[in-house]
Design an enzyme around this catalytic site. Structure first.
Site, short mmCIF file in Angstrom:
data_model
loop_
_atom_site.label_atom_id
_atom_site.label_comp_id
_atom_site.label_asym_id
_atom_site.label_seq_id
_atom_site.Cartn_x
_atom_site.Cartn_y
_atom_site.Cartn_z
N ASN A 1 -7.11 8.19 2.49
CA ASN A 1 -6.43 7.54 3.94
C ASN A 1 -7.56 8.12 5.06
O ASN A 1 -7.72 9.50 5.13
CB ASN A 1 -5.05 7.63 4.18
CG ASN A 1 -4.81 7.22 5.43
OD1 ASN A 1 -4.82 5.84 5.70
ND2 ASN A 1 -4.35 7.94 6.56
N GLU A 2 -8.06 7.42 5.99
CA GLU A 2 -8.65 7.81 7.12
C GLU A 2 -9.38 9.15 6.91
O GLU A 2 -9.10 9.87 7.57
CB GLU A 2 -7.82 7.87 8.19
CG GLU A 2 -6.90 6.64 8.50
CD GLU A 2 -5.96 6.45 9.66
OE1 GLU A 2 -5.69 7.68 10.12
OE2 GLU A 2 -5.28 5.62 9.87
N TYR A 16 -5.69 -0.12 15.50
CA TYR A 16 -4.73 0.58 16.46
C TYR A 16 -5.17 0.21 17.97
O TYR A 16 -5.60 -1.10 18.14
CB TYR A 16 -4.08 1.64 16.28
CG TYR A 16 -3.43 1.91 14.74
CD1 TYR A 16 -1.93 1.19 14.72
CD2 TYR A 16 -4.02 2.29 13.80
CE1 TYR A 16 -1.50 1.15 13.74
CE2 TYR A 16 -3.18 2.54 12.65
CZ TYR A 16 -2.06 2.10 12.47
OH TYR A 16 -1.30 2.01 11.25
N ARG A 74 0.90 -1.19 0.07
CA ARG A 74 0.03 0.07 -0.07
C ARG A 74 1.05 1.24 0.01
O ARG A 74 1.58 1.34 1.00
CB ARG A 74 -0.95 0.10 1.09
CG ARG A 74 -1.75 1.23 1.22
CD ARG A 74 -2.94 0.89 2.45
NE ARG A 74 -3.98 1.93 2.82
CZ ARG A 74 -3.98 2.85 3.48
NH1 ARG A 74 -2.91 2.92 4.49
NH2 ARG A 74 -5.07 3.84 3.55
N GLU A 82 -4.37 -1.11 7.92
CA GLU A 82 -3.34 -0.71 8.61
C GLU A 82 -3.41 -1.38 9.91
O GLU A 82 -4.65 -1.43 10.44
CB GLU A 82 -3.19 0.75 8.89
CG GLU A 82 -2.65 1.48 7.79
CD GLU A 82 -2.74 3.14 7.96
OE1 GLU A 82 -2.56 3.26 9.30
OE2 GLU A 82 -2.67 4.10 7.24
N TRP A 126 1.55 -1.42 8.93
CA TRP A 126 2.13 -0.17 8.81
C TRP A 126 3.46 0.00 9.86
O TRP A 126 3.39 -0.36 11.15
CB TRP A 126 1.28 0.98 9.60
CG TRP A 126 1.60 2.25 9.43
CD1 TRP A 126 2.45 2.88 10.36
CD2 TRP A 126 1.46 3.14 8.37
NE1 TRP A 126 2.99 4.27 9.86
CE2 TRP A 126 2.24 4.39 8.78
CE3 TRP A 126 0.63 3.27 7.18
CZ2 TRP A 126 2.47 5.44 7.72
CZ3 TRP A 126 0.81 4.34 6.36
CH2 TRP A 126 1.33 5.26 6.39
N HIS A 184 -8.55 0.12 9.99
CA HIS A 184 -7.26 0.35 10.57
C HIS A 184 -7.20 0.00 11.90
O HIS A 184 -8.17 0.46 12.83
CB HIS A 184 -6.86 1.72 10.22
CG HIS A 184 -6.51 2.34 9.10
ND1 HIS A 184 -6.13 3.57 8.54
CD2 HIS A 184 -6.74 1.48 7.76
CE1 HIS A 184 -5.93 3.28 7.39
NE2 HIS A 184 -6.49 2.15 6.80
#
Length: 552
Positions: free
Chosen positions: A170-171, A239, A93, A266, A295, A237
């Site tokens: 992105n995001e 996290y 990516r 990610e 990531w 994503h």
């Protein structure tokens, strides 16, 4: 021509039986033909979504296994794509910029990125980063603006539908006004379709990609339905929001149950907003056949440098996170399958020739340099794997793109045997080279230190350990590198108090800023988690800054 105003002749009445027969005669042809024919949607030009799965043109199920690469901030590191491929990835990516927050990646640059992806037999997921945190992050732009960027570089992407997936932005929302995500995402998809984009599109979740409010989860079906090509993939994503296995499993399973395509676009092993459960992410993604993209390769800043997979873009300096993602359980090396567009019919299946037998030089108590003659391959050699040989068994894999490497973390007065493999861009591996045997020096010098090692907890397949590094000298230690070797196949997955890298059995830990100074008679404590096999033997030797360190 008959007049439209002509009164039709009045029909004669029919008896019930005759009426039924007449109706049956009219309906039978319709039953024979089945329901009215509907125009089938045009077949996608490359990747496509069917029944919640991402398929290649060939019909193969494609599961992404790869990493993110920060191209827009490090345009001179395009060579990283070859290194990422050499580690086993099938997808990369690539971070791009529309020019709103960073330097614009123009059409020529995008075309070069795509060419380099194809050269290295990687599927290219291209994303615009300028949308990150829209509504909360100053300077972030809308998905509509990102769509305009894609239209502006469209000529670099047309015809690349087998090799490129367009990740629109992105995001695209932070934690403010994220309810607008659904309508904005639908509009961006439709804008690109109207402009002639036939690619599979990828859309990121709001809430900085983590969808903690479940906006994407609860509206994904309507967003997918808004794509006239029915060819959109969703990206979550993971996290700090996903810090338990239950949260990871619940989110991924909901998309699978709804037959909506999802990838983990990610994720990391740690983050400032919490500690994601990377083991659960990898295991659940593998079980469900969901793609993941870690990531990131290298170049992180702003306090998240620990998310680098290699240090300084050097493929020979895997960090602990890089080791976990590439070489750990459910990691890239074990699970990635190259895209059929590269390895299918007509693909390269011829391995390189064997490299020359390595020779050893610069042998010390803890390191040695190996050099070998290059292998040859019709499409080019992309890397070499140096392995330790013991009888018929092999362990470790130090990867390099050159024809020499320096091995560190060796144990003093120990005999080692090494061999080399070559890999090409298709992932074909050569026959093994001849072997070289070397014996490390006895060490001689001893550091004024002692290391206490203990296991503080164990579970099936893993354990937690602690090391206490003591300064037994009369002056402070300012900066240090600690090395040891595991004899039972253990692999460090996460370490605090320093930065760990591991090549085969050999572990190297460099000090963190807050543990670098050890006063005379002082000590620092390091903790770590690791995977293990059926046994878990303790290390028997340690070196500090290249000199032997006593065990205590």
């Amino acid at each position: 021509m008959r007049s439209r105003t002509r009164t039709p002749a009045r029909p004669r009445p029919l008896h019930a039986a005759a009426l039924a027969a007449a109706l049956l005669g009219l309906l039978l042809p319709l039953f024979a033909l089945g329901p009215p024919a509907q125009a089938a949607p045009a077949a996608p030009a490359g990747f496509r979504v069917e029944n919640g799965r991402l398929l290649e043109r060939s019909g193969n199920d494609f599961v992404m296994r790869g990493v993110n690469h920060a191209h827009t901030w490090y345009p001179n590191q395009i060579g990283a794509l070859a290194h990422i491929k050499a580690k086993g990835a099938n997808t990369v990516r690539v971070v791009l910029s529309s020019g709103d927050r960073w330097t614009r990646n123009d059409t020529a640059d995008v075309a070069n990125v795509v060419a380099q992806c194809k050269r290295n037999r990687l599927i290219c997921v291209l994303e615009v980063h300028d949308t990150t945190g829209y509504g909360e992050q100053s300077g972030a732009v809308t998905l509509a603006r990102a769509a305009d960027y894609w239209i502006g570089v469209q000529s670099a992407l047309t015809g690349q539908e087998d090799h490129v997936i367009v990740n629109i932005g992105n995001e695209p929302y932070g934690n403010n006004a994220y309810a607008g995500w659904t309508a904005d995402t639908k509009a961006a998809i439709q804008k690109l379709r109207a402009a002639g984009f036939d690619h599979t599109l990828m859309v990121d979740a709001p809430n900085w990609g983590q969808d903690w409010a479940f906006t994407m989860r609860d509206n994904a079906a309507s967003v997918f339905a808004a794509d006239p090509d029915a060819n959109t993939v969703f990206s979550i994503h993971m996290y700090g929001v996903f810090d338990t296995a239950a949260e990871v499993s619940d989110y991924l399973n909901r998309f699978v149950a709804a037959k909506l395509p999802l990838v983990v676009g990610e994720f990391g092993h740690d983050h400032s907003d919490g500690n994601p459960d990377e083991d659960a992410i990898l295991a659940t993604a593998q079980r469900l056949g969901i793609g993941y993209l870690g990531w990131s390769w290298s170049g992180n800043g702003g306090g998240v440098e620990y998310l680098d997979m290699v240090t300084g873009f050097d493929p020979n300096q895997l960090t602990g996170w890089g080791q976990r993602l590439f070489n750990g359980a459910n990691g890239i090396a074990a699970t990635a399958k190259e895209a059929a567009v590269y390895s299918g019919s007509g693909g390269d299946t011829t391995p390189p020739t064997a490299p020359g037998t390595p020779t050893a030089s610069g042998v010390t108590s803890s390191s040695a340099t190996l050099t070998w003659a290059a292998a040859t391959d019709a499409t080019g050699v992309t890397g070499y794997d140096v392995v330790r040989v013991s009888g018929t068994a092999e362990s470790g894999a130090t990867t390099t793109t050159g024809t020499s490497t320096t091995l560190t973390g060796l144990t003093p007065a120990t005999s080692y045997t090494f061999a080399v493999y070559a890999r090409d861009a298709a992932g074909n591996r050569s026959p093994r080279s001849g072997t070289v045997t070397l014996t490390t020096a006895s060490g001689g010098s001893t550091a004024a230190c002692a290391v206490g090692y203990r296991v503080t907890g164990e579970w099936s397949g893993g354990f937690q350990g602690e090391l206490v590094l003591r300064n037994t000298g009369t002056s402070a230690i300012n900066g240090w590198t600690l090395r040891w070797a595991f004899a039972g196949g253990q692999r460090v997955s996460h370490l605090w108090g320093g930065t760990a890298t591991q090549a085969g059995a050999d572990v190297t830990v460099t000090a963190a800023s807050y543990t670098a100074n050890i006063p005379a008679a002082g000590s620092v404590t390091l903790g770590f988690t690791a995977t293990r096999g059926s046994t878990n033997p303790a290390p028997t030797a340690f070196t500090l800054n290249g000199a032997s360190c006593a065990s205590s």
